[in-house]
Structure formats: structure tokens, C-alpha cells
Design a protein around this motif. Sequence first.
Motif, PDB file in Angstrom:
ATOM      1  N   ARG A 388       0.798  -1.658   0.137  1.00  0.00           N
ATOM      2  CA  ARG A 388      -0.530  -0.120  -0.254  1.00  0.00           C
ATOM      3  C   ARG A 388       1.124   1.733   0.009  1.00  0.00           C
ATOM      4  O   ARG A 388       1.613   1.221   0.710  1.00  0.00           O
ATOM      5  CB  ARG A 388      -0.800  -0.104   1.413  1.00  0.00           C
ATOM      6  N   ILE A 389       0.400   2.238  -1.323  1.00  0.00           N
ATOM      7  CA  ILE A 389       1.335   3.645  -0.896  1.00  0.00           C
ATOM      8  C   ILE A 389       0.989   4.253  -0.130  1.00  0.00           C
ATOM      9  O   ILE A 389      -0.289   4.241  -0.106  1.00  0.00           O
ATOM     10  CB  ILE A 389       1.193   4.105  -2.572  1.00  0.00           C
ATOM     11  N   GLY A 390       1.632   5.729   0.077  1.00  0.00           N
ATOM     12  CA  GLY A 390       1.069   5.892   1.576  1.00  0.00           C
ATOM     13  C   GLY A 390       0.794   7.131   0.248  1.00  0.00           C
ATOM     14  O   GLY A 390       0.425   7.603  -0.487  1.00  0.00           O
ATOM     15  N   ALA A 391       1.128   9.029   0.298  1.00  0.00           N
ATOM     16  CA  ALA A 391       0.553  10.159   0.306  1.00  0.00           C
ATOM     17  C   ALA A 391       1.515  10.540  -1.561  1.00  0.00           C
ATOM     18  O   ALA A 391       2.342  10.146  -1.311  1.00  0.00           O
ATOM     19  CB  ALA A 391       1.334  11.234   1.108  1.00  0.00           C
ATOM     20  N   LEU A 392       0.822  11.187  -1.983  1.00  0.00           N
ATOM     21  CA  LEU A 392       1.524  11.455  -3.615  1.00  0.00           C
ATOM     22  C   LEU A 392       1.682  12.573  -3.307  1.00  0.00           C
ATOM     23  O   LEU A 392       0.816  13.974  -2.862  1.00  0.00           O
ATOM     24  CB  LEU A 392       0.322  11.304  -4.491  1.00  0.00           C
ATOM     25  N   SER A 393       2.708  13.330  -3.694  1.00  0.00           N
ATOM     26  CA  SER A 393       3.422  14.598  -4.015  1.00  0.00           C
ATOM     27  C   SER A 393       4.406  15.455  -5.473  1.00  0.00           C
ATOM     28  O   SER A 393       4.581  14.265  -5.814  1.00  0.00           O
ATOM     29  CB  SER A 393       4.078  14.936  -2.240  1.00  0.00           C
ATOM     30  N   THR A 394       4.020  17.000  -5.633  1.00  0.00           N
ATOM     31  CA  THR A 394       4.995  16.721  -6.499  1.00  0.00           C
ATOM     32  C   THR A 394       6.233  17.785  -6.001  1.00  0.00           C
ATOM     33  O   THR A 394       5.585  18.205  -5.047  1.00  0.00           O
ATOM     34  CB  THR A 394       3.756  17.790  -7.623  1.00  0.00           C
ATOM     35  N   PRO A 395       6.948  17.647  -5.729  1.00  0.00           N
ATOM     36  CA  PRO A 395       8.483  17.803  -5.239  1.00  0.00           C
ATOM     37  C   PRO A 395       8.413  18.897  -5.796  1.00  0.00           C
ATOM     38  O   PRO A 395       8.120  19.412  -7.444  1.00  0.00           O
ATOM     39  CB  PRO A 395       9.510  17.027  -5.452  1.00  0.00           C
TER      40      PRO A 395
END
Length: 732
Positions: A388-395
Motif C-alpha cells: 500500500r502506497i502512502g501520500a502522493l506529492s509533486t516536489p
Amino acid sequence: MGDKAHTHPGAAGRATAADRPTSVRNVVLVGHSGSGKTTLVEALALTAGALNRAGRVEDGGCVSDYDEMEHRQHRSVQLSLVPVEWDGIKVNLLDTPGYTDFVGELRAGLRAADAALFVVSASDGVDGSTRMVWEECAAVGMPRAIVITHLEAARADFEEMTRICAEAFGGDDPDAVLPLYLPLRGPQAPDGHAPVTGLIGLLSRKLFDYASGERRESEPDGDRLPLIDEARSMLIEGIISESEDETLMERYLGGEQVDVRTLIQDLERAVARGVFFPVLAAAPAAEGARQGLGTVELLELVTRGFPTPLERAAPPVTTPDGAPRELRRCDPDESLVAEVVKTSSDPYVGRISLVRVFSGTLRADQTVHVSGHGLADRGHEDHDVDERIGALSTPFGKQQRPVPHVIAGDLACVAKLSRAETGDTLSAKDDPLLMAPWEMPDPLLPLAIEAHSKPDEDKLSQGLARLVAEDPTMRLEQNQDTHQVVLWCLGEAHADVALERLRSRYGVQVDVVPHRVSLRETFGSRAAGRGRHVKQSGGHGQYAICELEVEPLPNGSGIEFVDKVVGGAVPRQFVPSVEKGVRAQAAKGVVAGHPLIDVRVTLLDGKAHSVDSSDAAFQTAGALALREAAAEARIHLLEPVAEVSVLVGDAYVGAVMSDLSGRRGKVLGTEQTSGGRTVIRAEVPELEIGRYAVDLRSLSHGTARFDRRYARHEPMPQQVADRVREEPRAVS
């Protein structure tokens, strides 16, 4: 391109998640160290409105604030993603290290991108490694453009550098490498240097002046028109020659005036197809300015000329058991297929994975299947698990901006993927898939390390596992012969970064020790030995006597044991015991502590006791007999010999061959290849090529590469053997 004006878009330049693949451009920046890639990324981010005038991200931090080590070393050591927005298009700028040691990060950037910007310094020119990357891009048809930087240098010459780029990158068609703009120079300074203050658009016949800090458009005066028209004619012919309209060239040569819009459309299509390579100029904005020179033109090219993810063919895909599967076009509504192109560790967030989505849509808190190729020889385990993946973000620099999902064609960071490593595939848990790996260079510089203290020893294994999970170009070896922990790296800078990351990220202090090569021993002549193990100490004693003969065998024969006992001198049940003792002693060595190989050991005779003889006693007697035979014989020290292939430019062939000979190497032959390069094949003792990765780079100015594989062990010269015996800790 070049025919419409732009104003500063302000906060609109902040890129978030894209809503469709056609609104994404993935661009990798390629160039040698010091060419200005990171500075150019910051200039583009400033022009796009993602930075304020001070060059800072709107919510704090600098676009290049990614790794403290990079600031200390004043060079990029890893791939970084900087997303910006321009004209409603999300542009993912992938900044790569220019130093050869970090070519693994470059290849990851090439995998994630759909087009490449080659950044060339006007003061340094084009180096050999940049040419090699250009050829790699050409082999897969990746669209490319060239950006010339450092025009402020005293001897910078845009026209001459354009000619050099056409020669270096144009191959059989130098007319496919042409400038879209010419530099606009300001008043001449007292030293005679006229600074570049703007650009002259060849297709639009407009001047774009950046002297005020913002792009201002004007008409050229009559004095400039002849220069513009000459360069413009060359550009038009170059564009038309790549046009899909086969009648256009004939009409143009017949005197027909081709509409500028038609030229721009043909230019955009030729760039996207990877058959025309425009040259542009760029420079960072002056202090307080809003736009850097050429940045608007470059963003126009990227958004209008570079291909969308829909136009790129995805890498081959199979099921985890190897059955081929056809991956459909880049569609957010298809089944998920994504790839981890980079893995890093954050002290507060933990592991962060930079992911390129090739198909489907990746969502926060989604359960995905993680498939890994498993690079056992590099310390990477094979795995095939759900996670299960965590949060998604754009750096953006050190900032992470949350996004709810990532569509096909886009890139983003994924938190808490504890099992996934660089190069792994993320797919739907009910439809697991595996993408073909990209080519990674083989690390050929050994770095032997030891834990500095007992607390470091307890943390070393976990720290090394995390280190190689981040960097697939690094290989971890637990050498069973020398009992050393060896990190195989691409060069000295790569090794320095590995040690620093172990210390700063994982709290492990290590000491670098001399790397030992796995030597062997063998008999140089026939010899006999008698092993007598007799002890009486009350109760059961120990009694075993055996007589052996040892003779050398050809290379690669190993240890051969022969039983020639007659009359039951050594009872049948104890013959295997003698063999076991002989083989155990051979593994330990008989003179210098290196394993014994390529001998025949013949058991001739012996004695036993009806009560005191035992398996253990005959094992000990067999080992004693082998040591006694070794004391009577001439023992050769054997060194490993590697088959080496060196790919080098023709200009350096003589120097490389001479260097190989100086390393006790035997040149077996040469083979001419394309691009003015030669493959040199040789056999070289491994003792002599421990630092060859570093030395070859220096010898060839970074343009050569080599690979090696073990061939055999063979006797080393007596003077070398004597030196090795005097320094027993240097090799093993």
C-alpha cells in the motif's frame, strides 16, 4: 515559436497534478558538469512563475535545495524533478548530474523523459561523454534540442558554438542542427566585449530584448536584416528538408513564399519526431529581473515542439513469470503500469520513490503490486509483493506539494513504499506486470569497508541495504574468499557520496581498507607428505596416519582426490575422512592462506588403530599430510586474470594499449566500431586494474568505458608474488 509574446504568469507557474497526458511534457536536461543545467532549471522556474524574484520557491526554499551534499560539493549528484507550468502545460524538468560517476542518475532521467535538452557551455564546448549520450538518444529516437549557456563569458561565440554542435551532433546531416534565434548584443564595453541582451527570432523576424528584465518585442532595423535573412534561409531549408510535405521543398526552391505558420508547424513536427534539433541560447535573469534571457523561447519550444507522453512508446512489458504483454497507449483509464525511476530517503518522511506513470492512474493510499527484477549480483533482492502506497506529492526543491492522483504520462513522488527499489514496476494488484529494465553501467571501482566501531557494525547491514536500494548502479559484495564487504562504485566521486550517505543519512561510520583480490595457491611440482595424528591421554585416544602424494593439474581442474590404498591399511570408512580433511585444508591454503586449487591428491598408505582411530583423527591426519607435502614442494601463487574490453575513441587507442601493457596486460586484438571508436580486447591481472575505472577516465578524458569478466587464475611472476607475500593484508 518565437511569434507570440508572453507576460510573467505569476503563481500560475506552480505545477500540480496534470489532468490529461496531452498537458504533460517530460524533459531531461543533459550536459557535462558545470554546463549550467541547474541554473537553467532555476531560470525556467523563475520565468514560469514558480520562483519569486529572489530565486526562492513561493513557500520557502530554493529550487535546487535537494541534497546538502550537492551544496557542499557545488555539483549535482542525483536526479531531481522540478515541475513548472507554462501555457496550461505541466513541464516536468528532470535535472541530471553531469559528472560521469553519476551516469546512473542520468539514465534514470532518460527513462522518465520523453525529450532531452542538451545544455552546452559556450566557454567549454561539447565533451565526449555528452556526445555518447546524444548517440544513445539517437538510437531510441528521442527528440532533442540544444541550449547554449554561459554567453556572458569573455570569449563566448554563439555562432562558433552552433557550428561545433552541428559537427558533434549532426552526424551525416549537420543541417538538422540549426539555431532558431541569434544573439542580440548590447553596446560594446571598454574591454571590447558586447554582452548578449536579447535574441533575434529568425522565423518571426522579431527582436526579443531582455535588457529590462522582461522580454520586450520590437522590429529589427535595416542593418540587421541581411544577417537575419541569411540565417533564416538556412533555417527554412533545414525545416523544409524534414517536412512531411514532400512538395514543399520543390515549391520553395521554385520561389514560393512559405507561410510562417506552416514553417512553425513543420518545425514542431520535425522536433517531436526527433529529426530536427534546434539550437537556442539561454541565461539566468539578472538580480531582480523576472525573466532570464531565452527562457520564454525555451518554454515555447518545450510546450509546443516536444512530444506528449502519448507519442512515446512504452518500454516492453511482461508478466512476472516472463510472458510478454502489450501495453496499450498512455491512457489514464487503462490498467496501472508505473516505474520507480529514483529512490531516496528523507530523515522525516522515510523512503520516497520518484515514479513515472506509463498507463492508468496512481492514487494515494492505493494498494499496488511491486515487481522487481532482482539484481542479485548487485545486492538487490527479487520481490513480487503487494504494497500500500502512502501520500502522493509533486516536489519542488525540499517542498512536497500533495496531489490526489497521478495520471498516465506524469511524474510524482510516492511515500512509504518500503519494498520498492529503483527500477521496480508498480501495477494493479490483480494484474501484476514487469517493465523491462533500462541499461545500467556496471560498477567497476571496488571500495572495501569495515565498520568503525561496534555500534556501527550493528547498523552497517541495514544502512548498506538502503544504500543499494537507492542506487542500482552500486553493487554490494560480501566476498567469501577475502571476508570483505565491498561496495562496487562507478568512480571516486560515486564512492565519496556513498560514504557520506552512510554517515549522514544512516548514521554509520565506516573505514576504507585496502581491497583484497582473491588469490589462489597450487603445487608447482610433485610432492609427498605424511600426516601422523597420535595422542594418548587416558581413555579413548586418537590415532590416524596417512601418506599422500600431491601433483599439479591443468588450470581449472580443481581438487581431485584418488584412493590407492591397498590391503586395508586405511579402513574403508576412514578414506572419506582423509578426503574431507584434505579439502578443508585446501580451502584454508597451505602456505600464504589462499585456497589451494588444481592438484591431484592421492592417498597411498596409512595406519589405523582398532579402538583409537576415528573420523576426526583421519581428517586431522589428512590435513597434516597435505601441509607436509606443501613444505616439500614449490608452491605457486595464482592471481585472477580478467578479460577486459575497452571502447575508446581512435585518438586514444595508442595510449590505452600502452597503458594496458604497463599493467602486465596481453592485448588480444582490436575491432573498429562506428563513431570513430575502437574496441580493445585484452587479458589483464586483476591486481593491476583495481583503479582502472579512474585511470581510464583520466587517460581518455572521460570518453572511454570498459567491461571486465573473470577468465581464470594463473601463476603470477615471482617478483610480484614476493611482494604480495610481504604485504599479506593488501590482497587475499
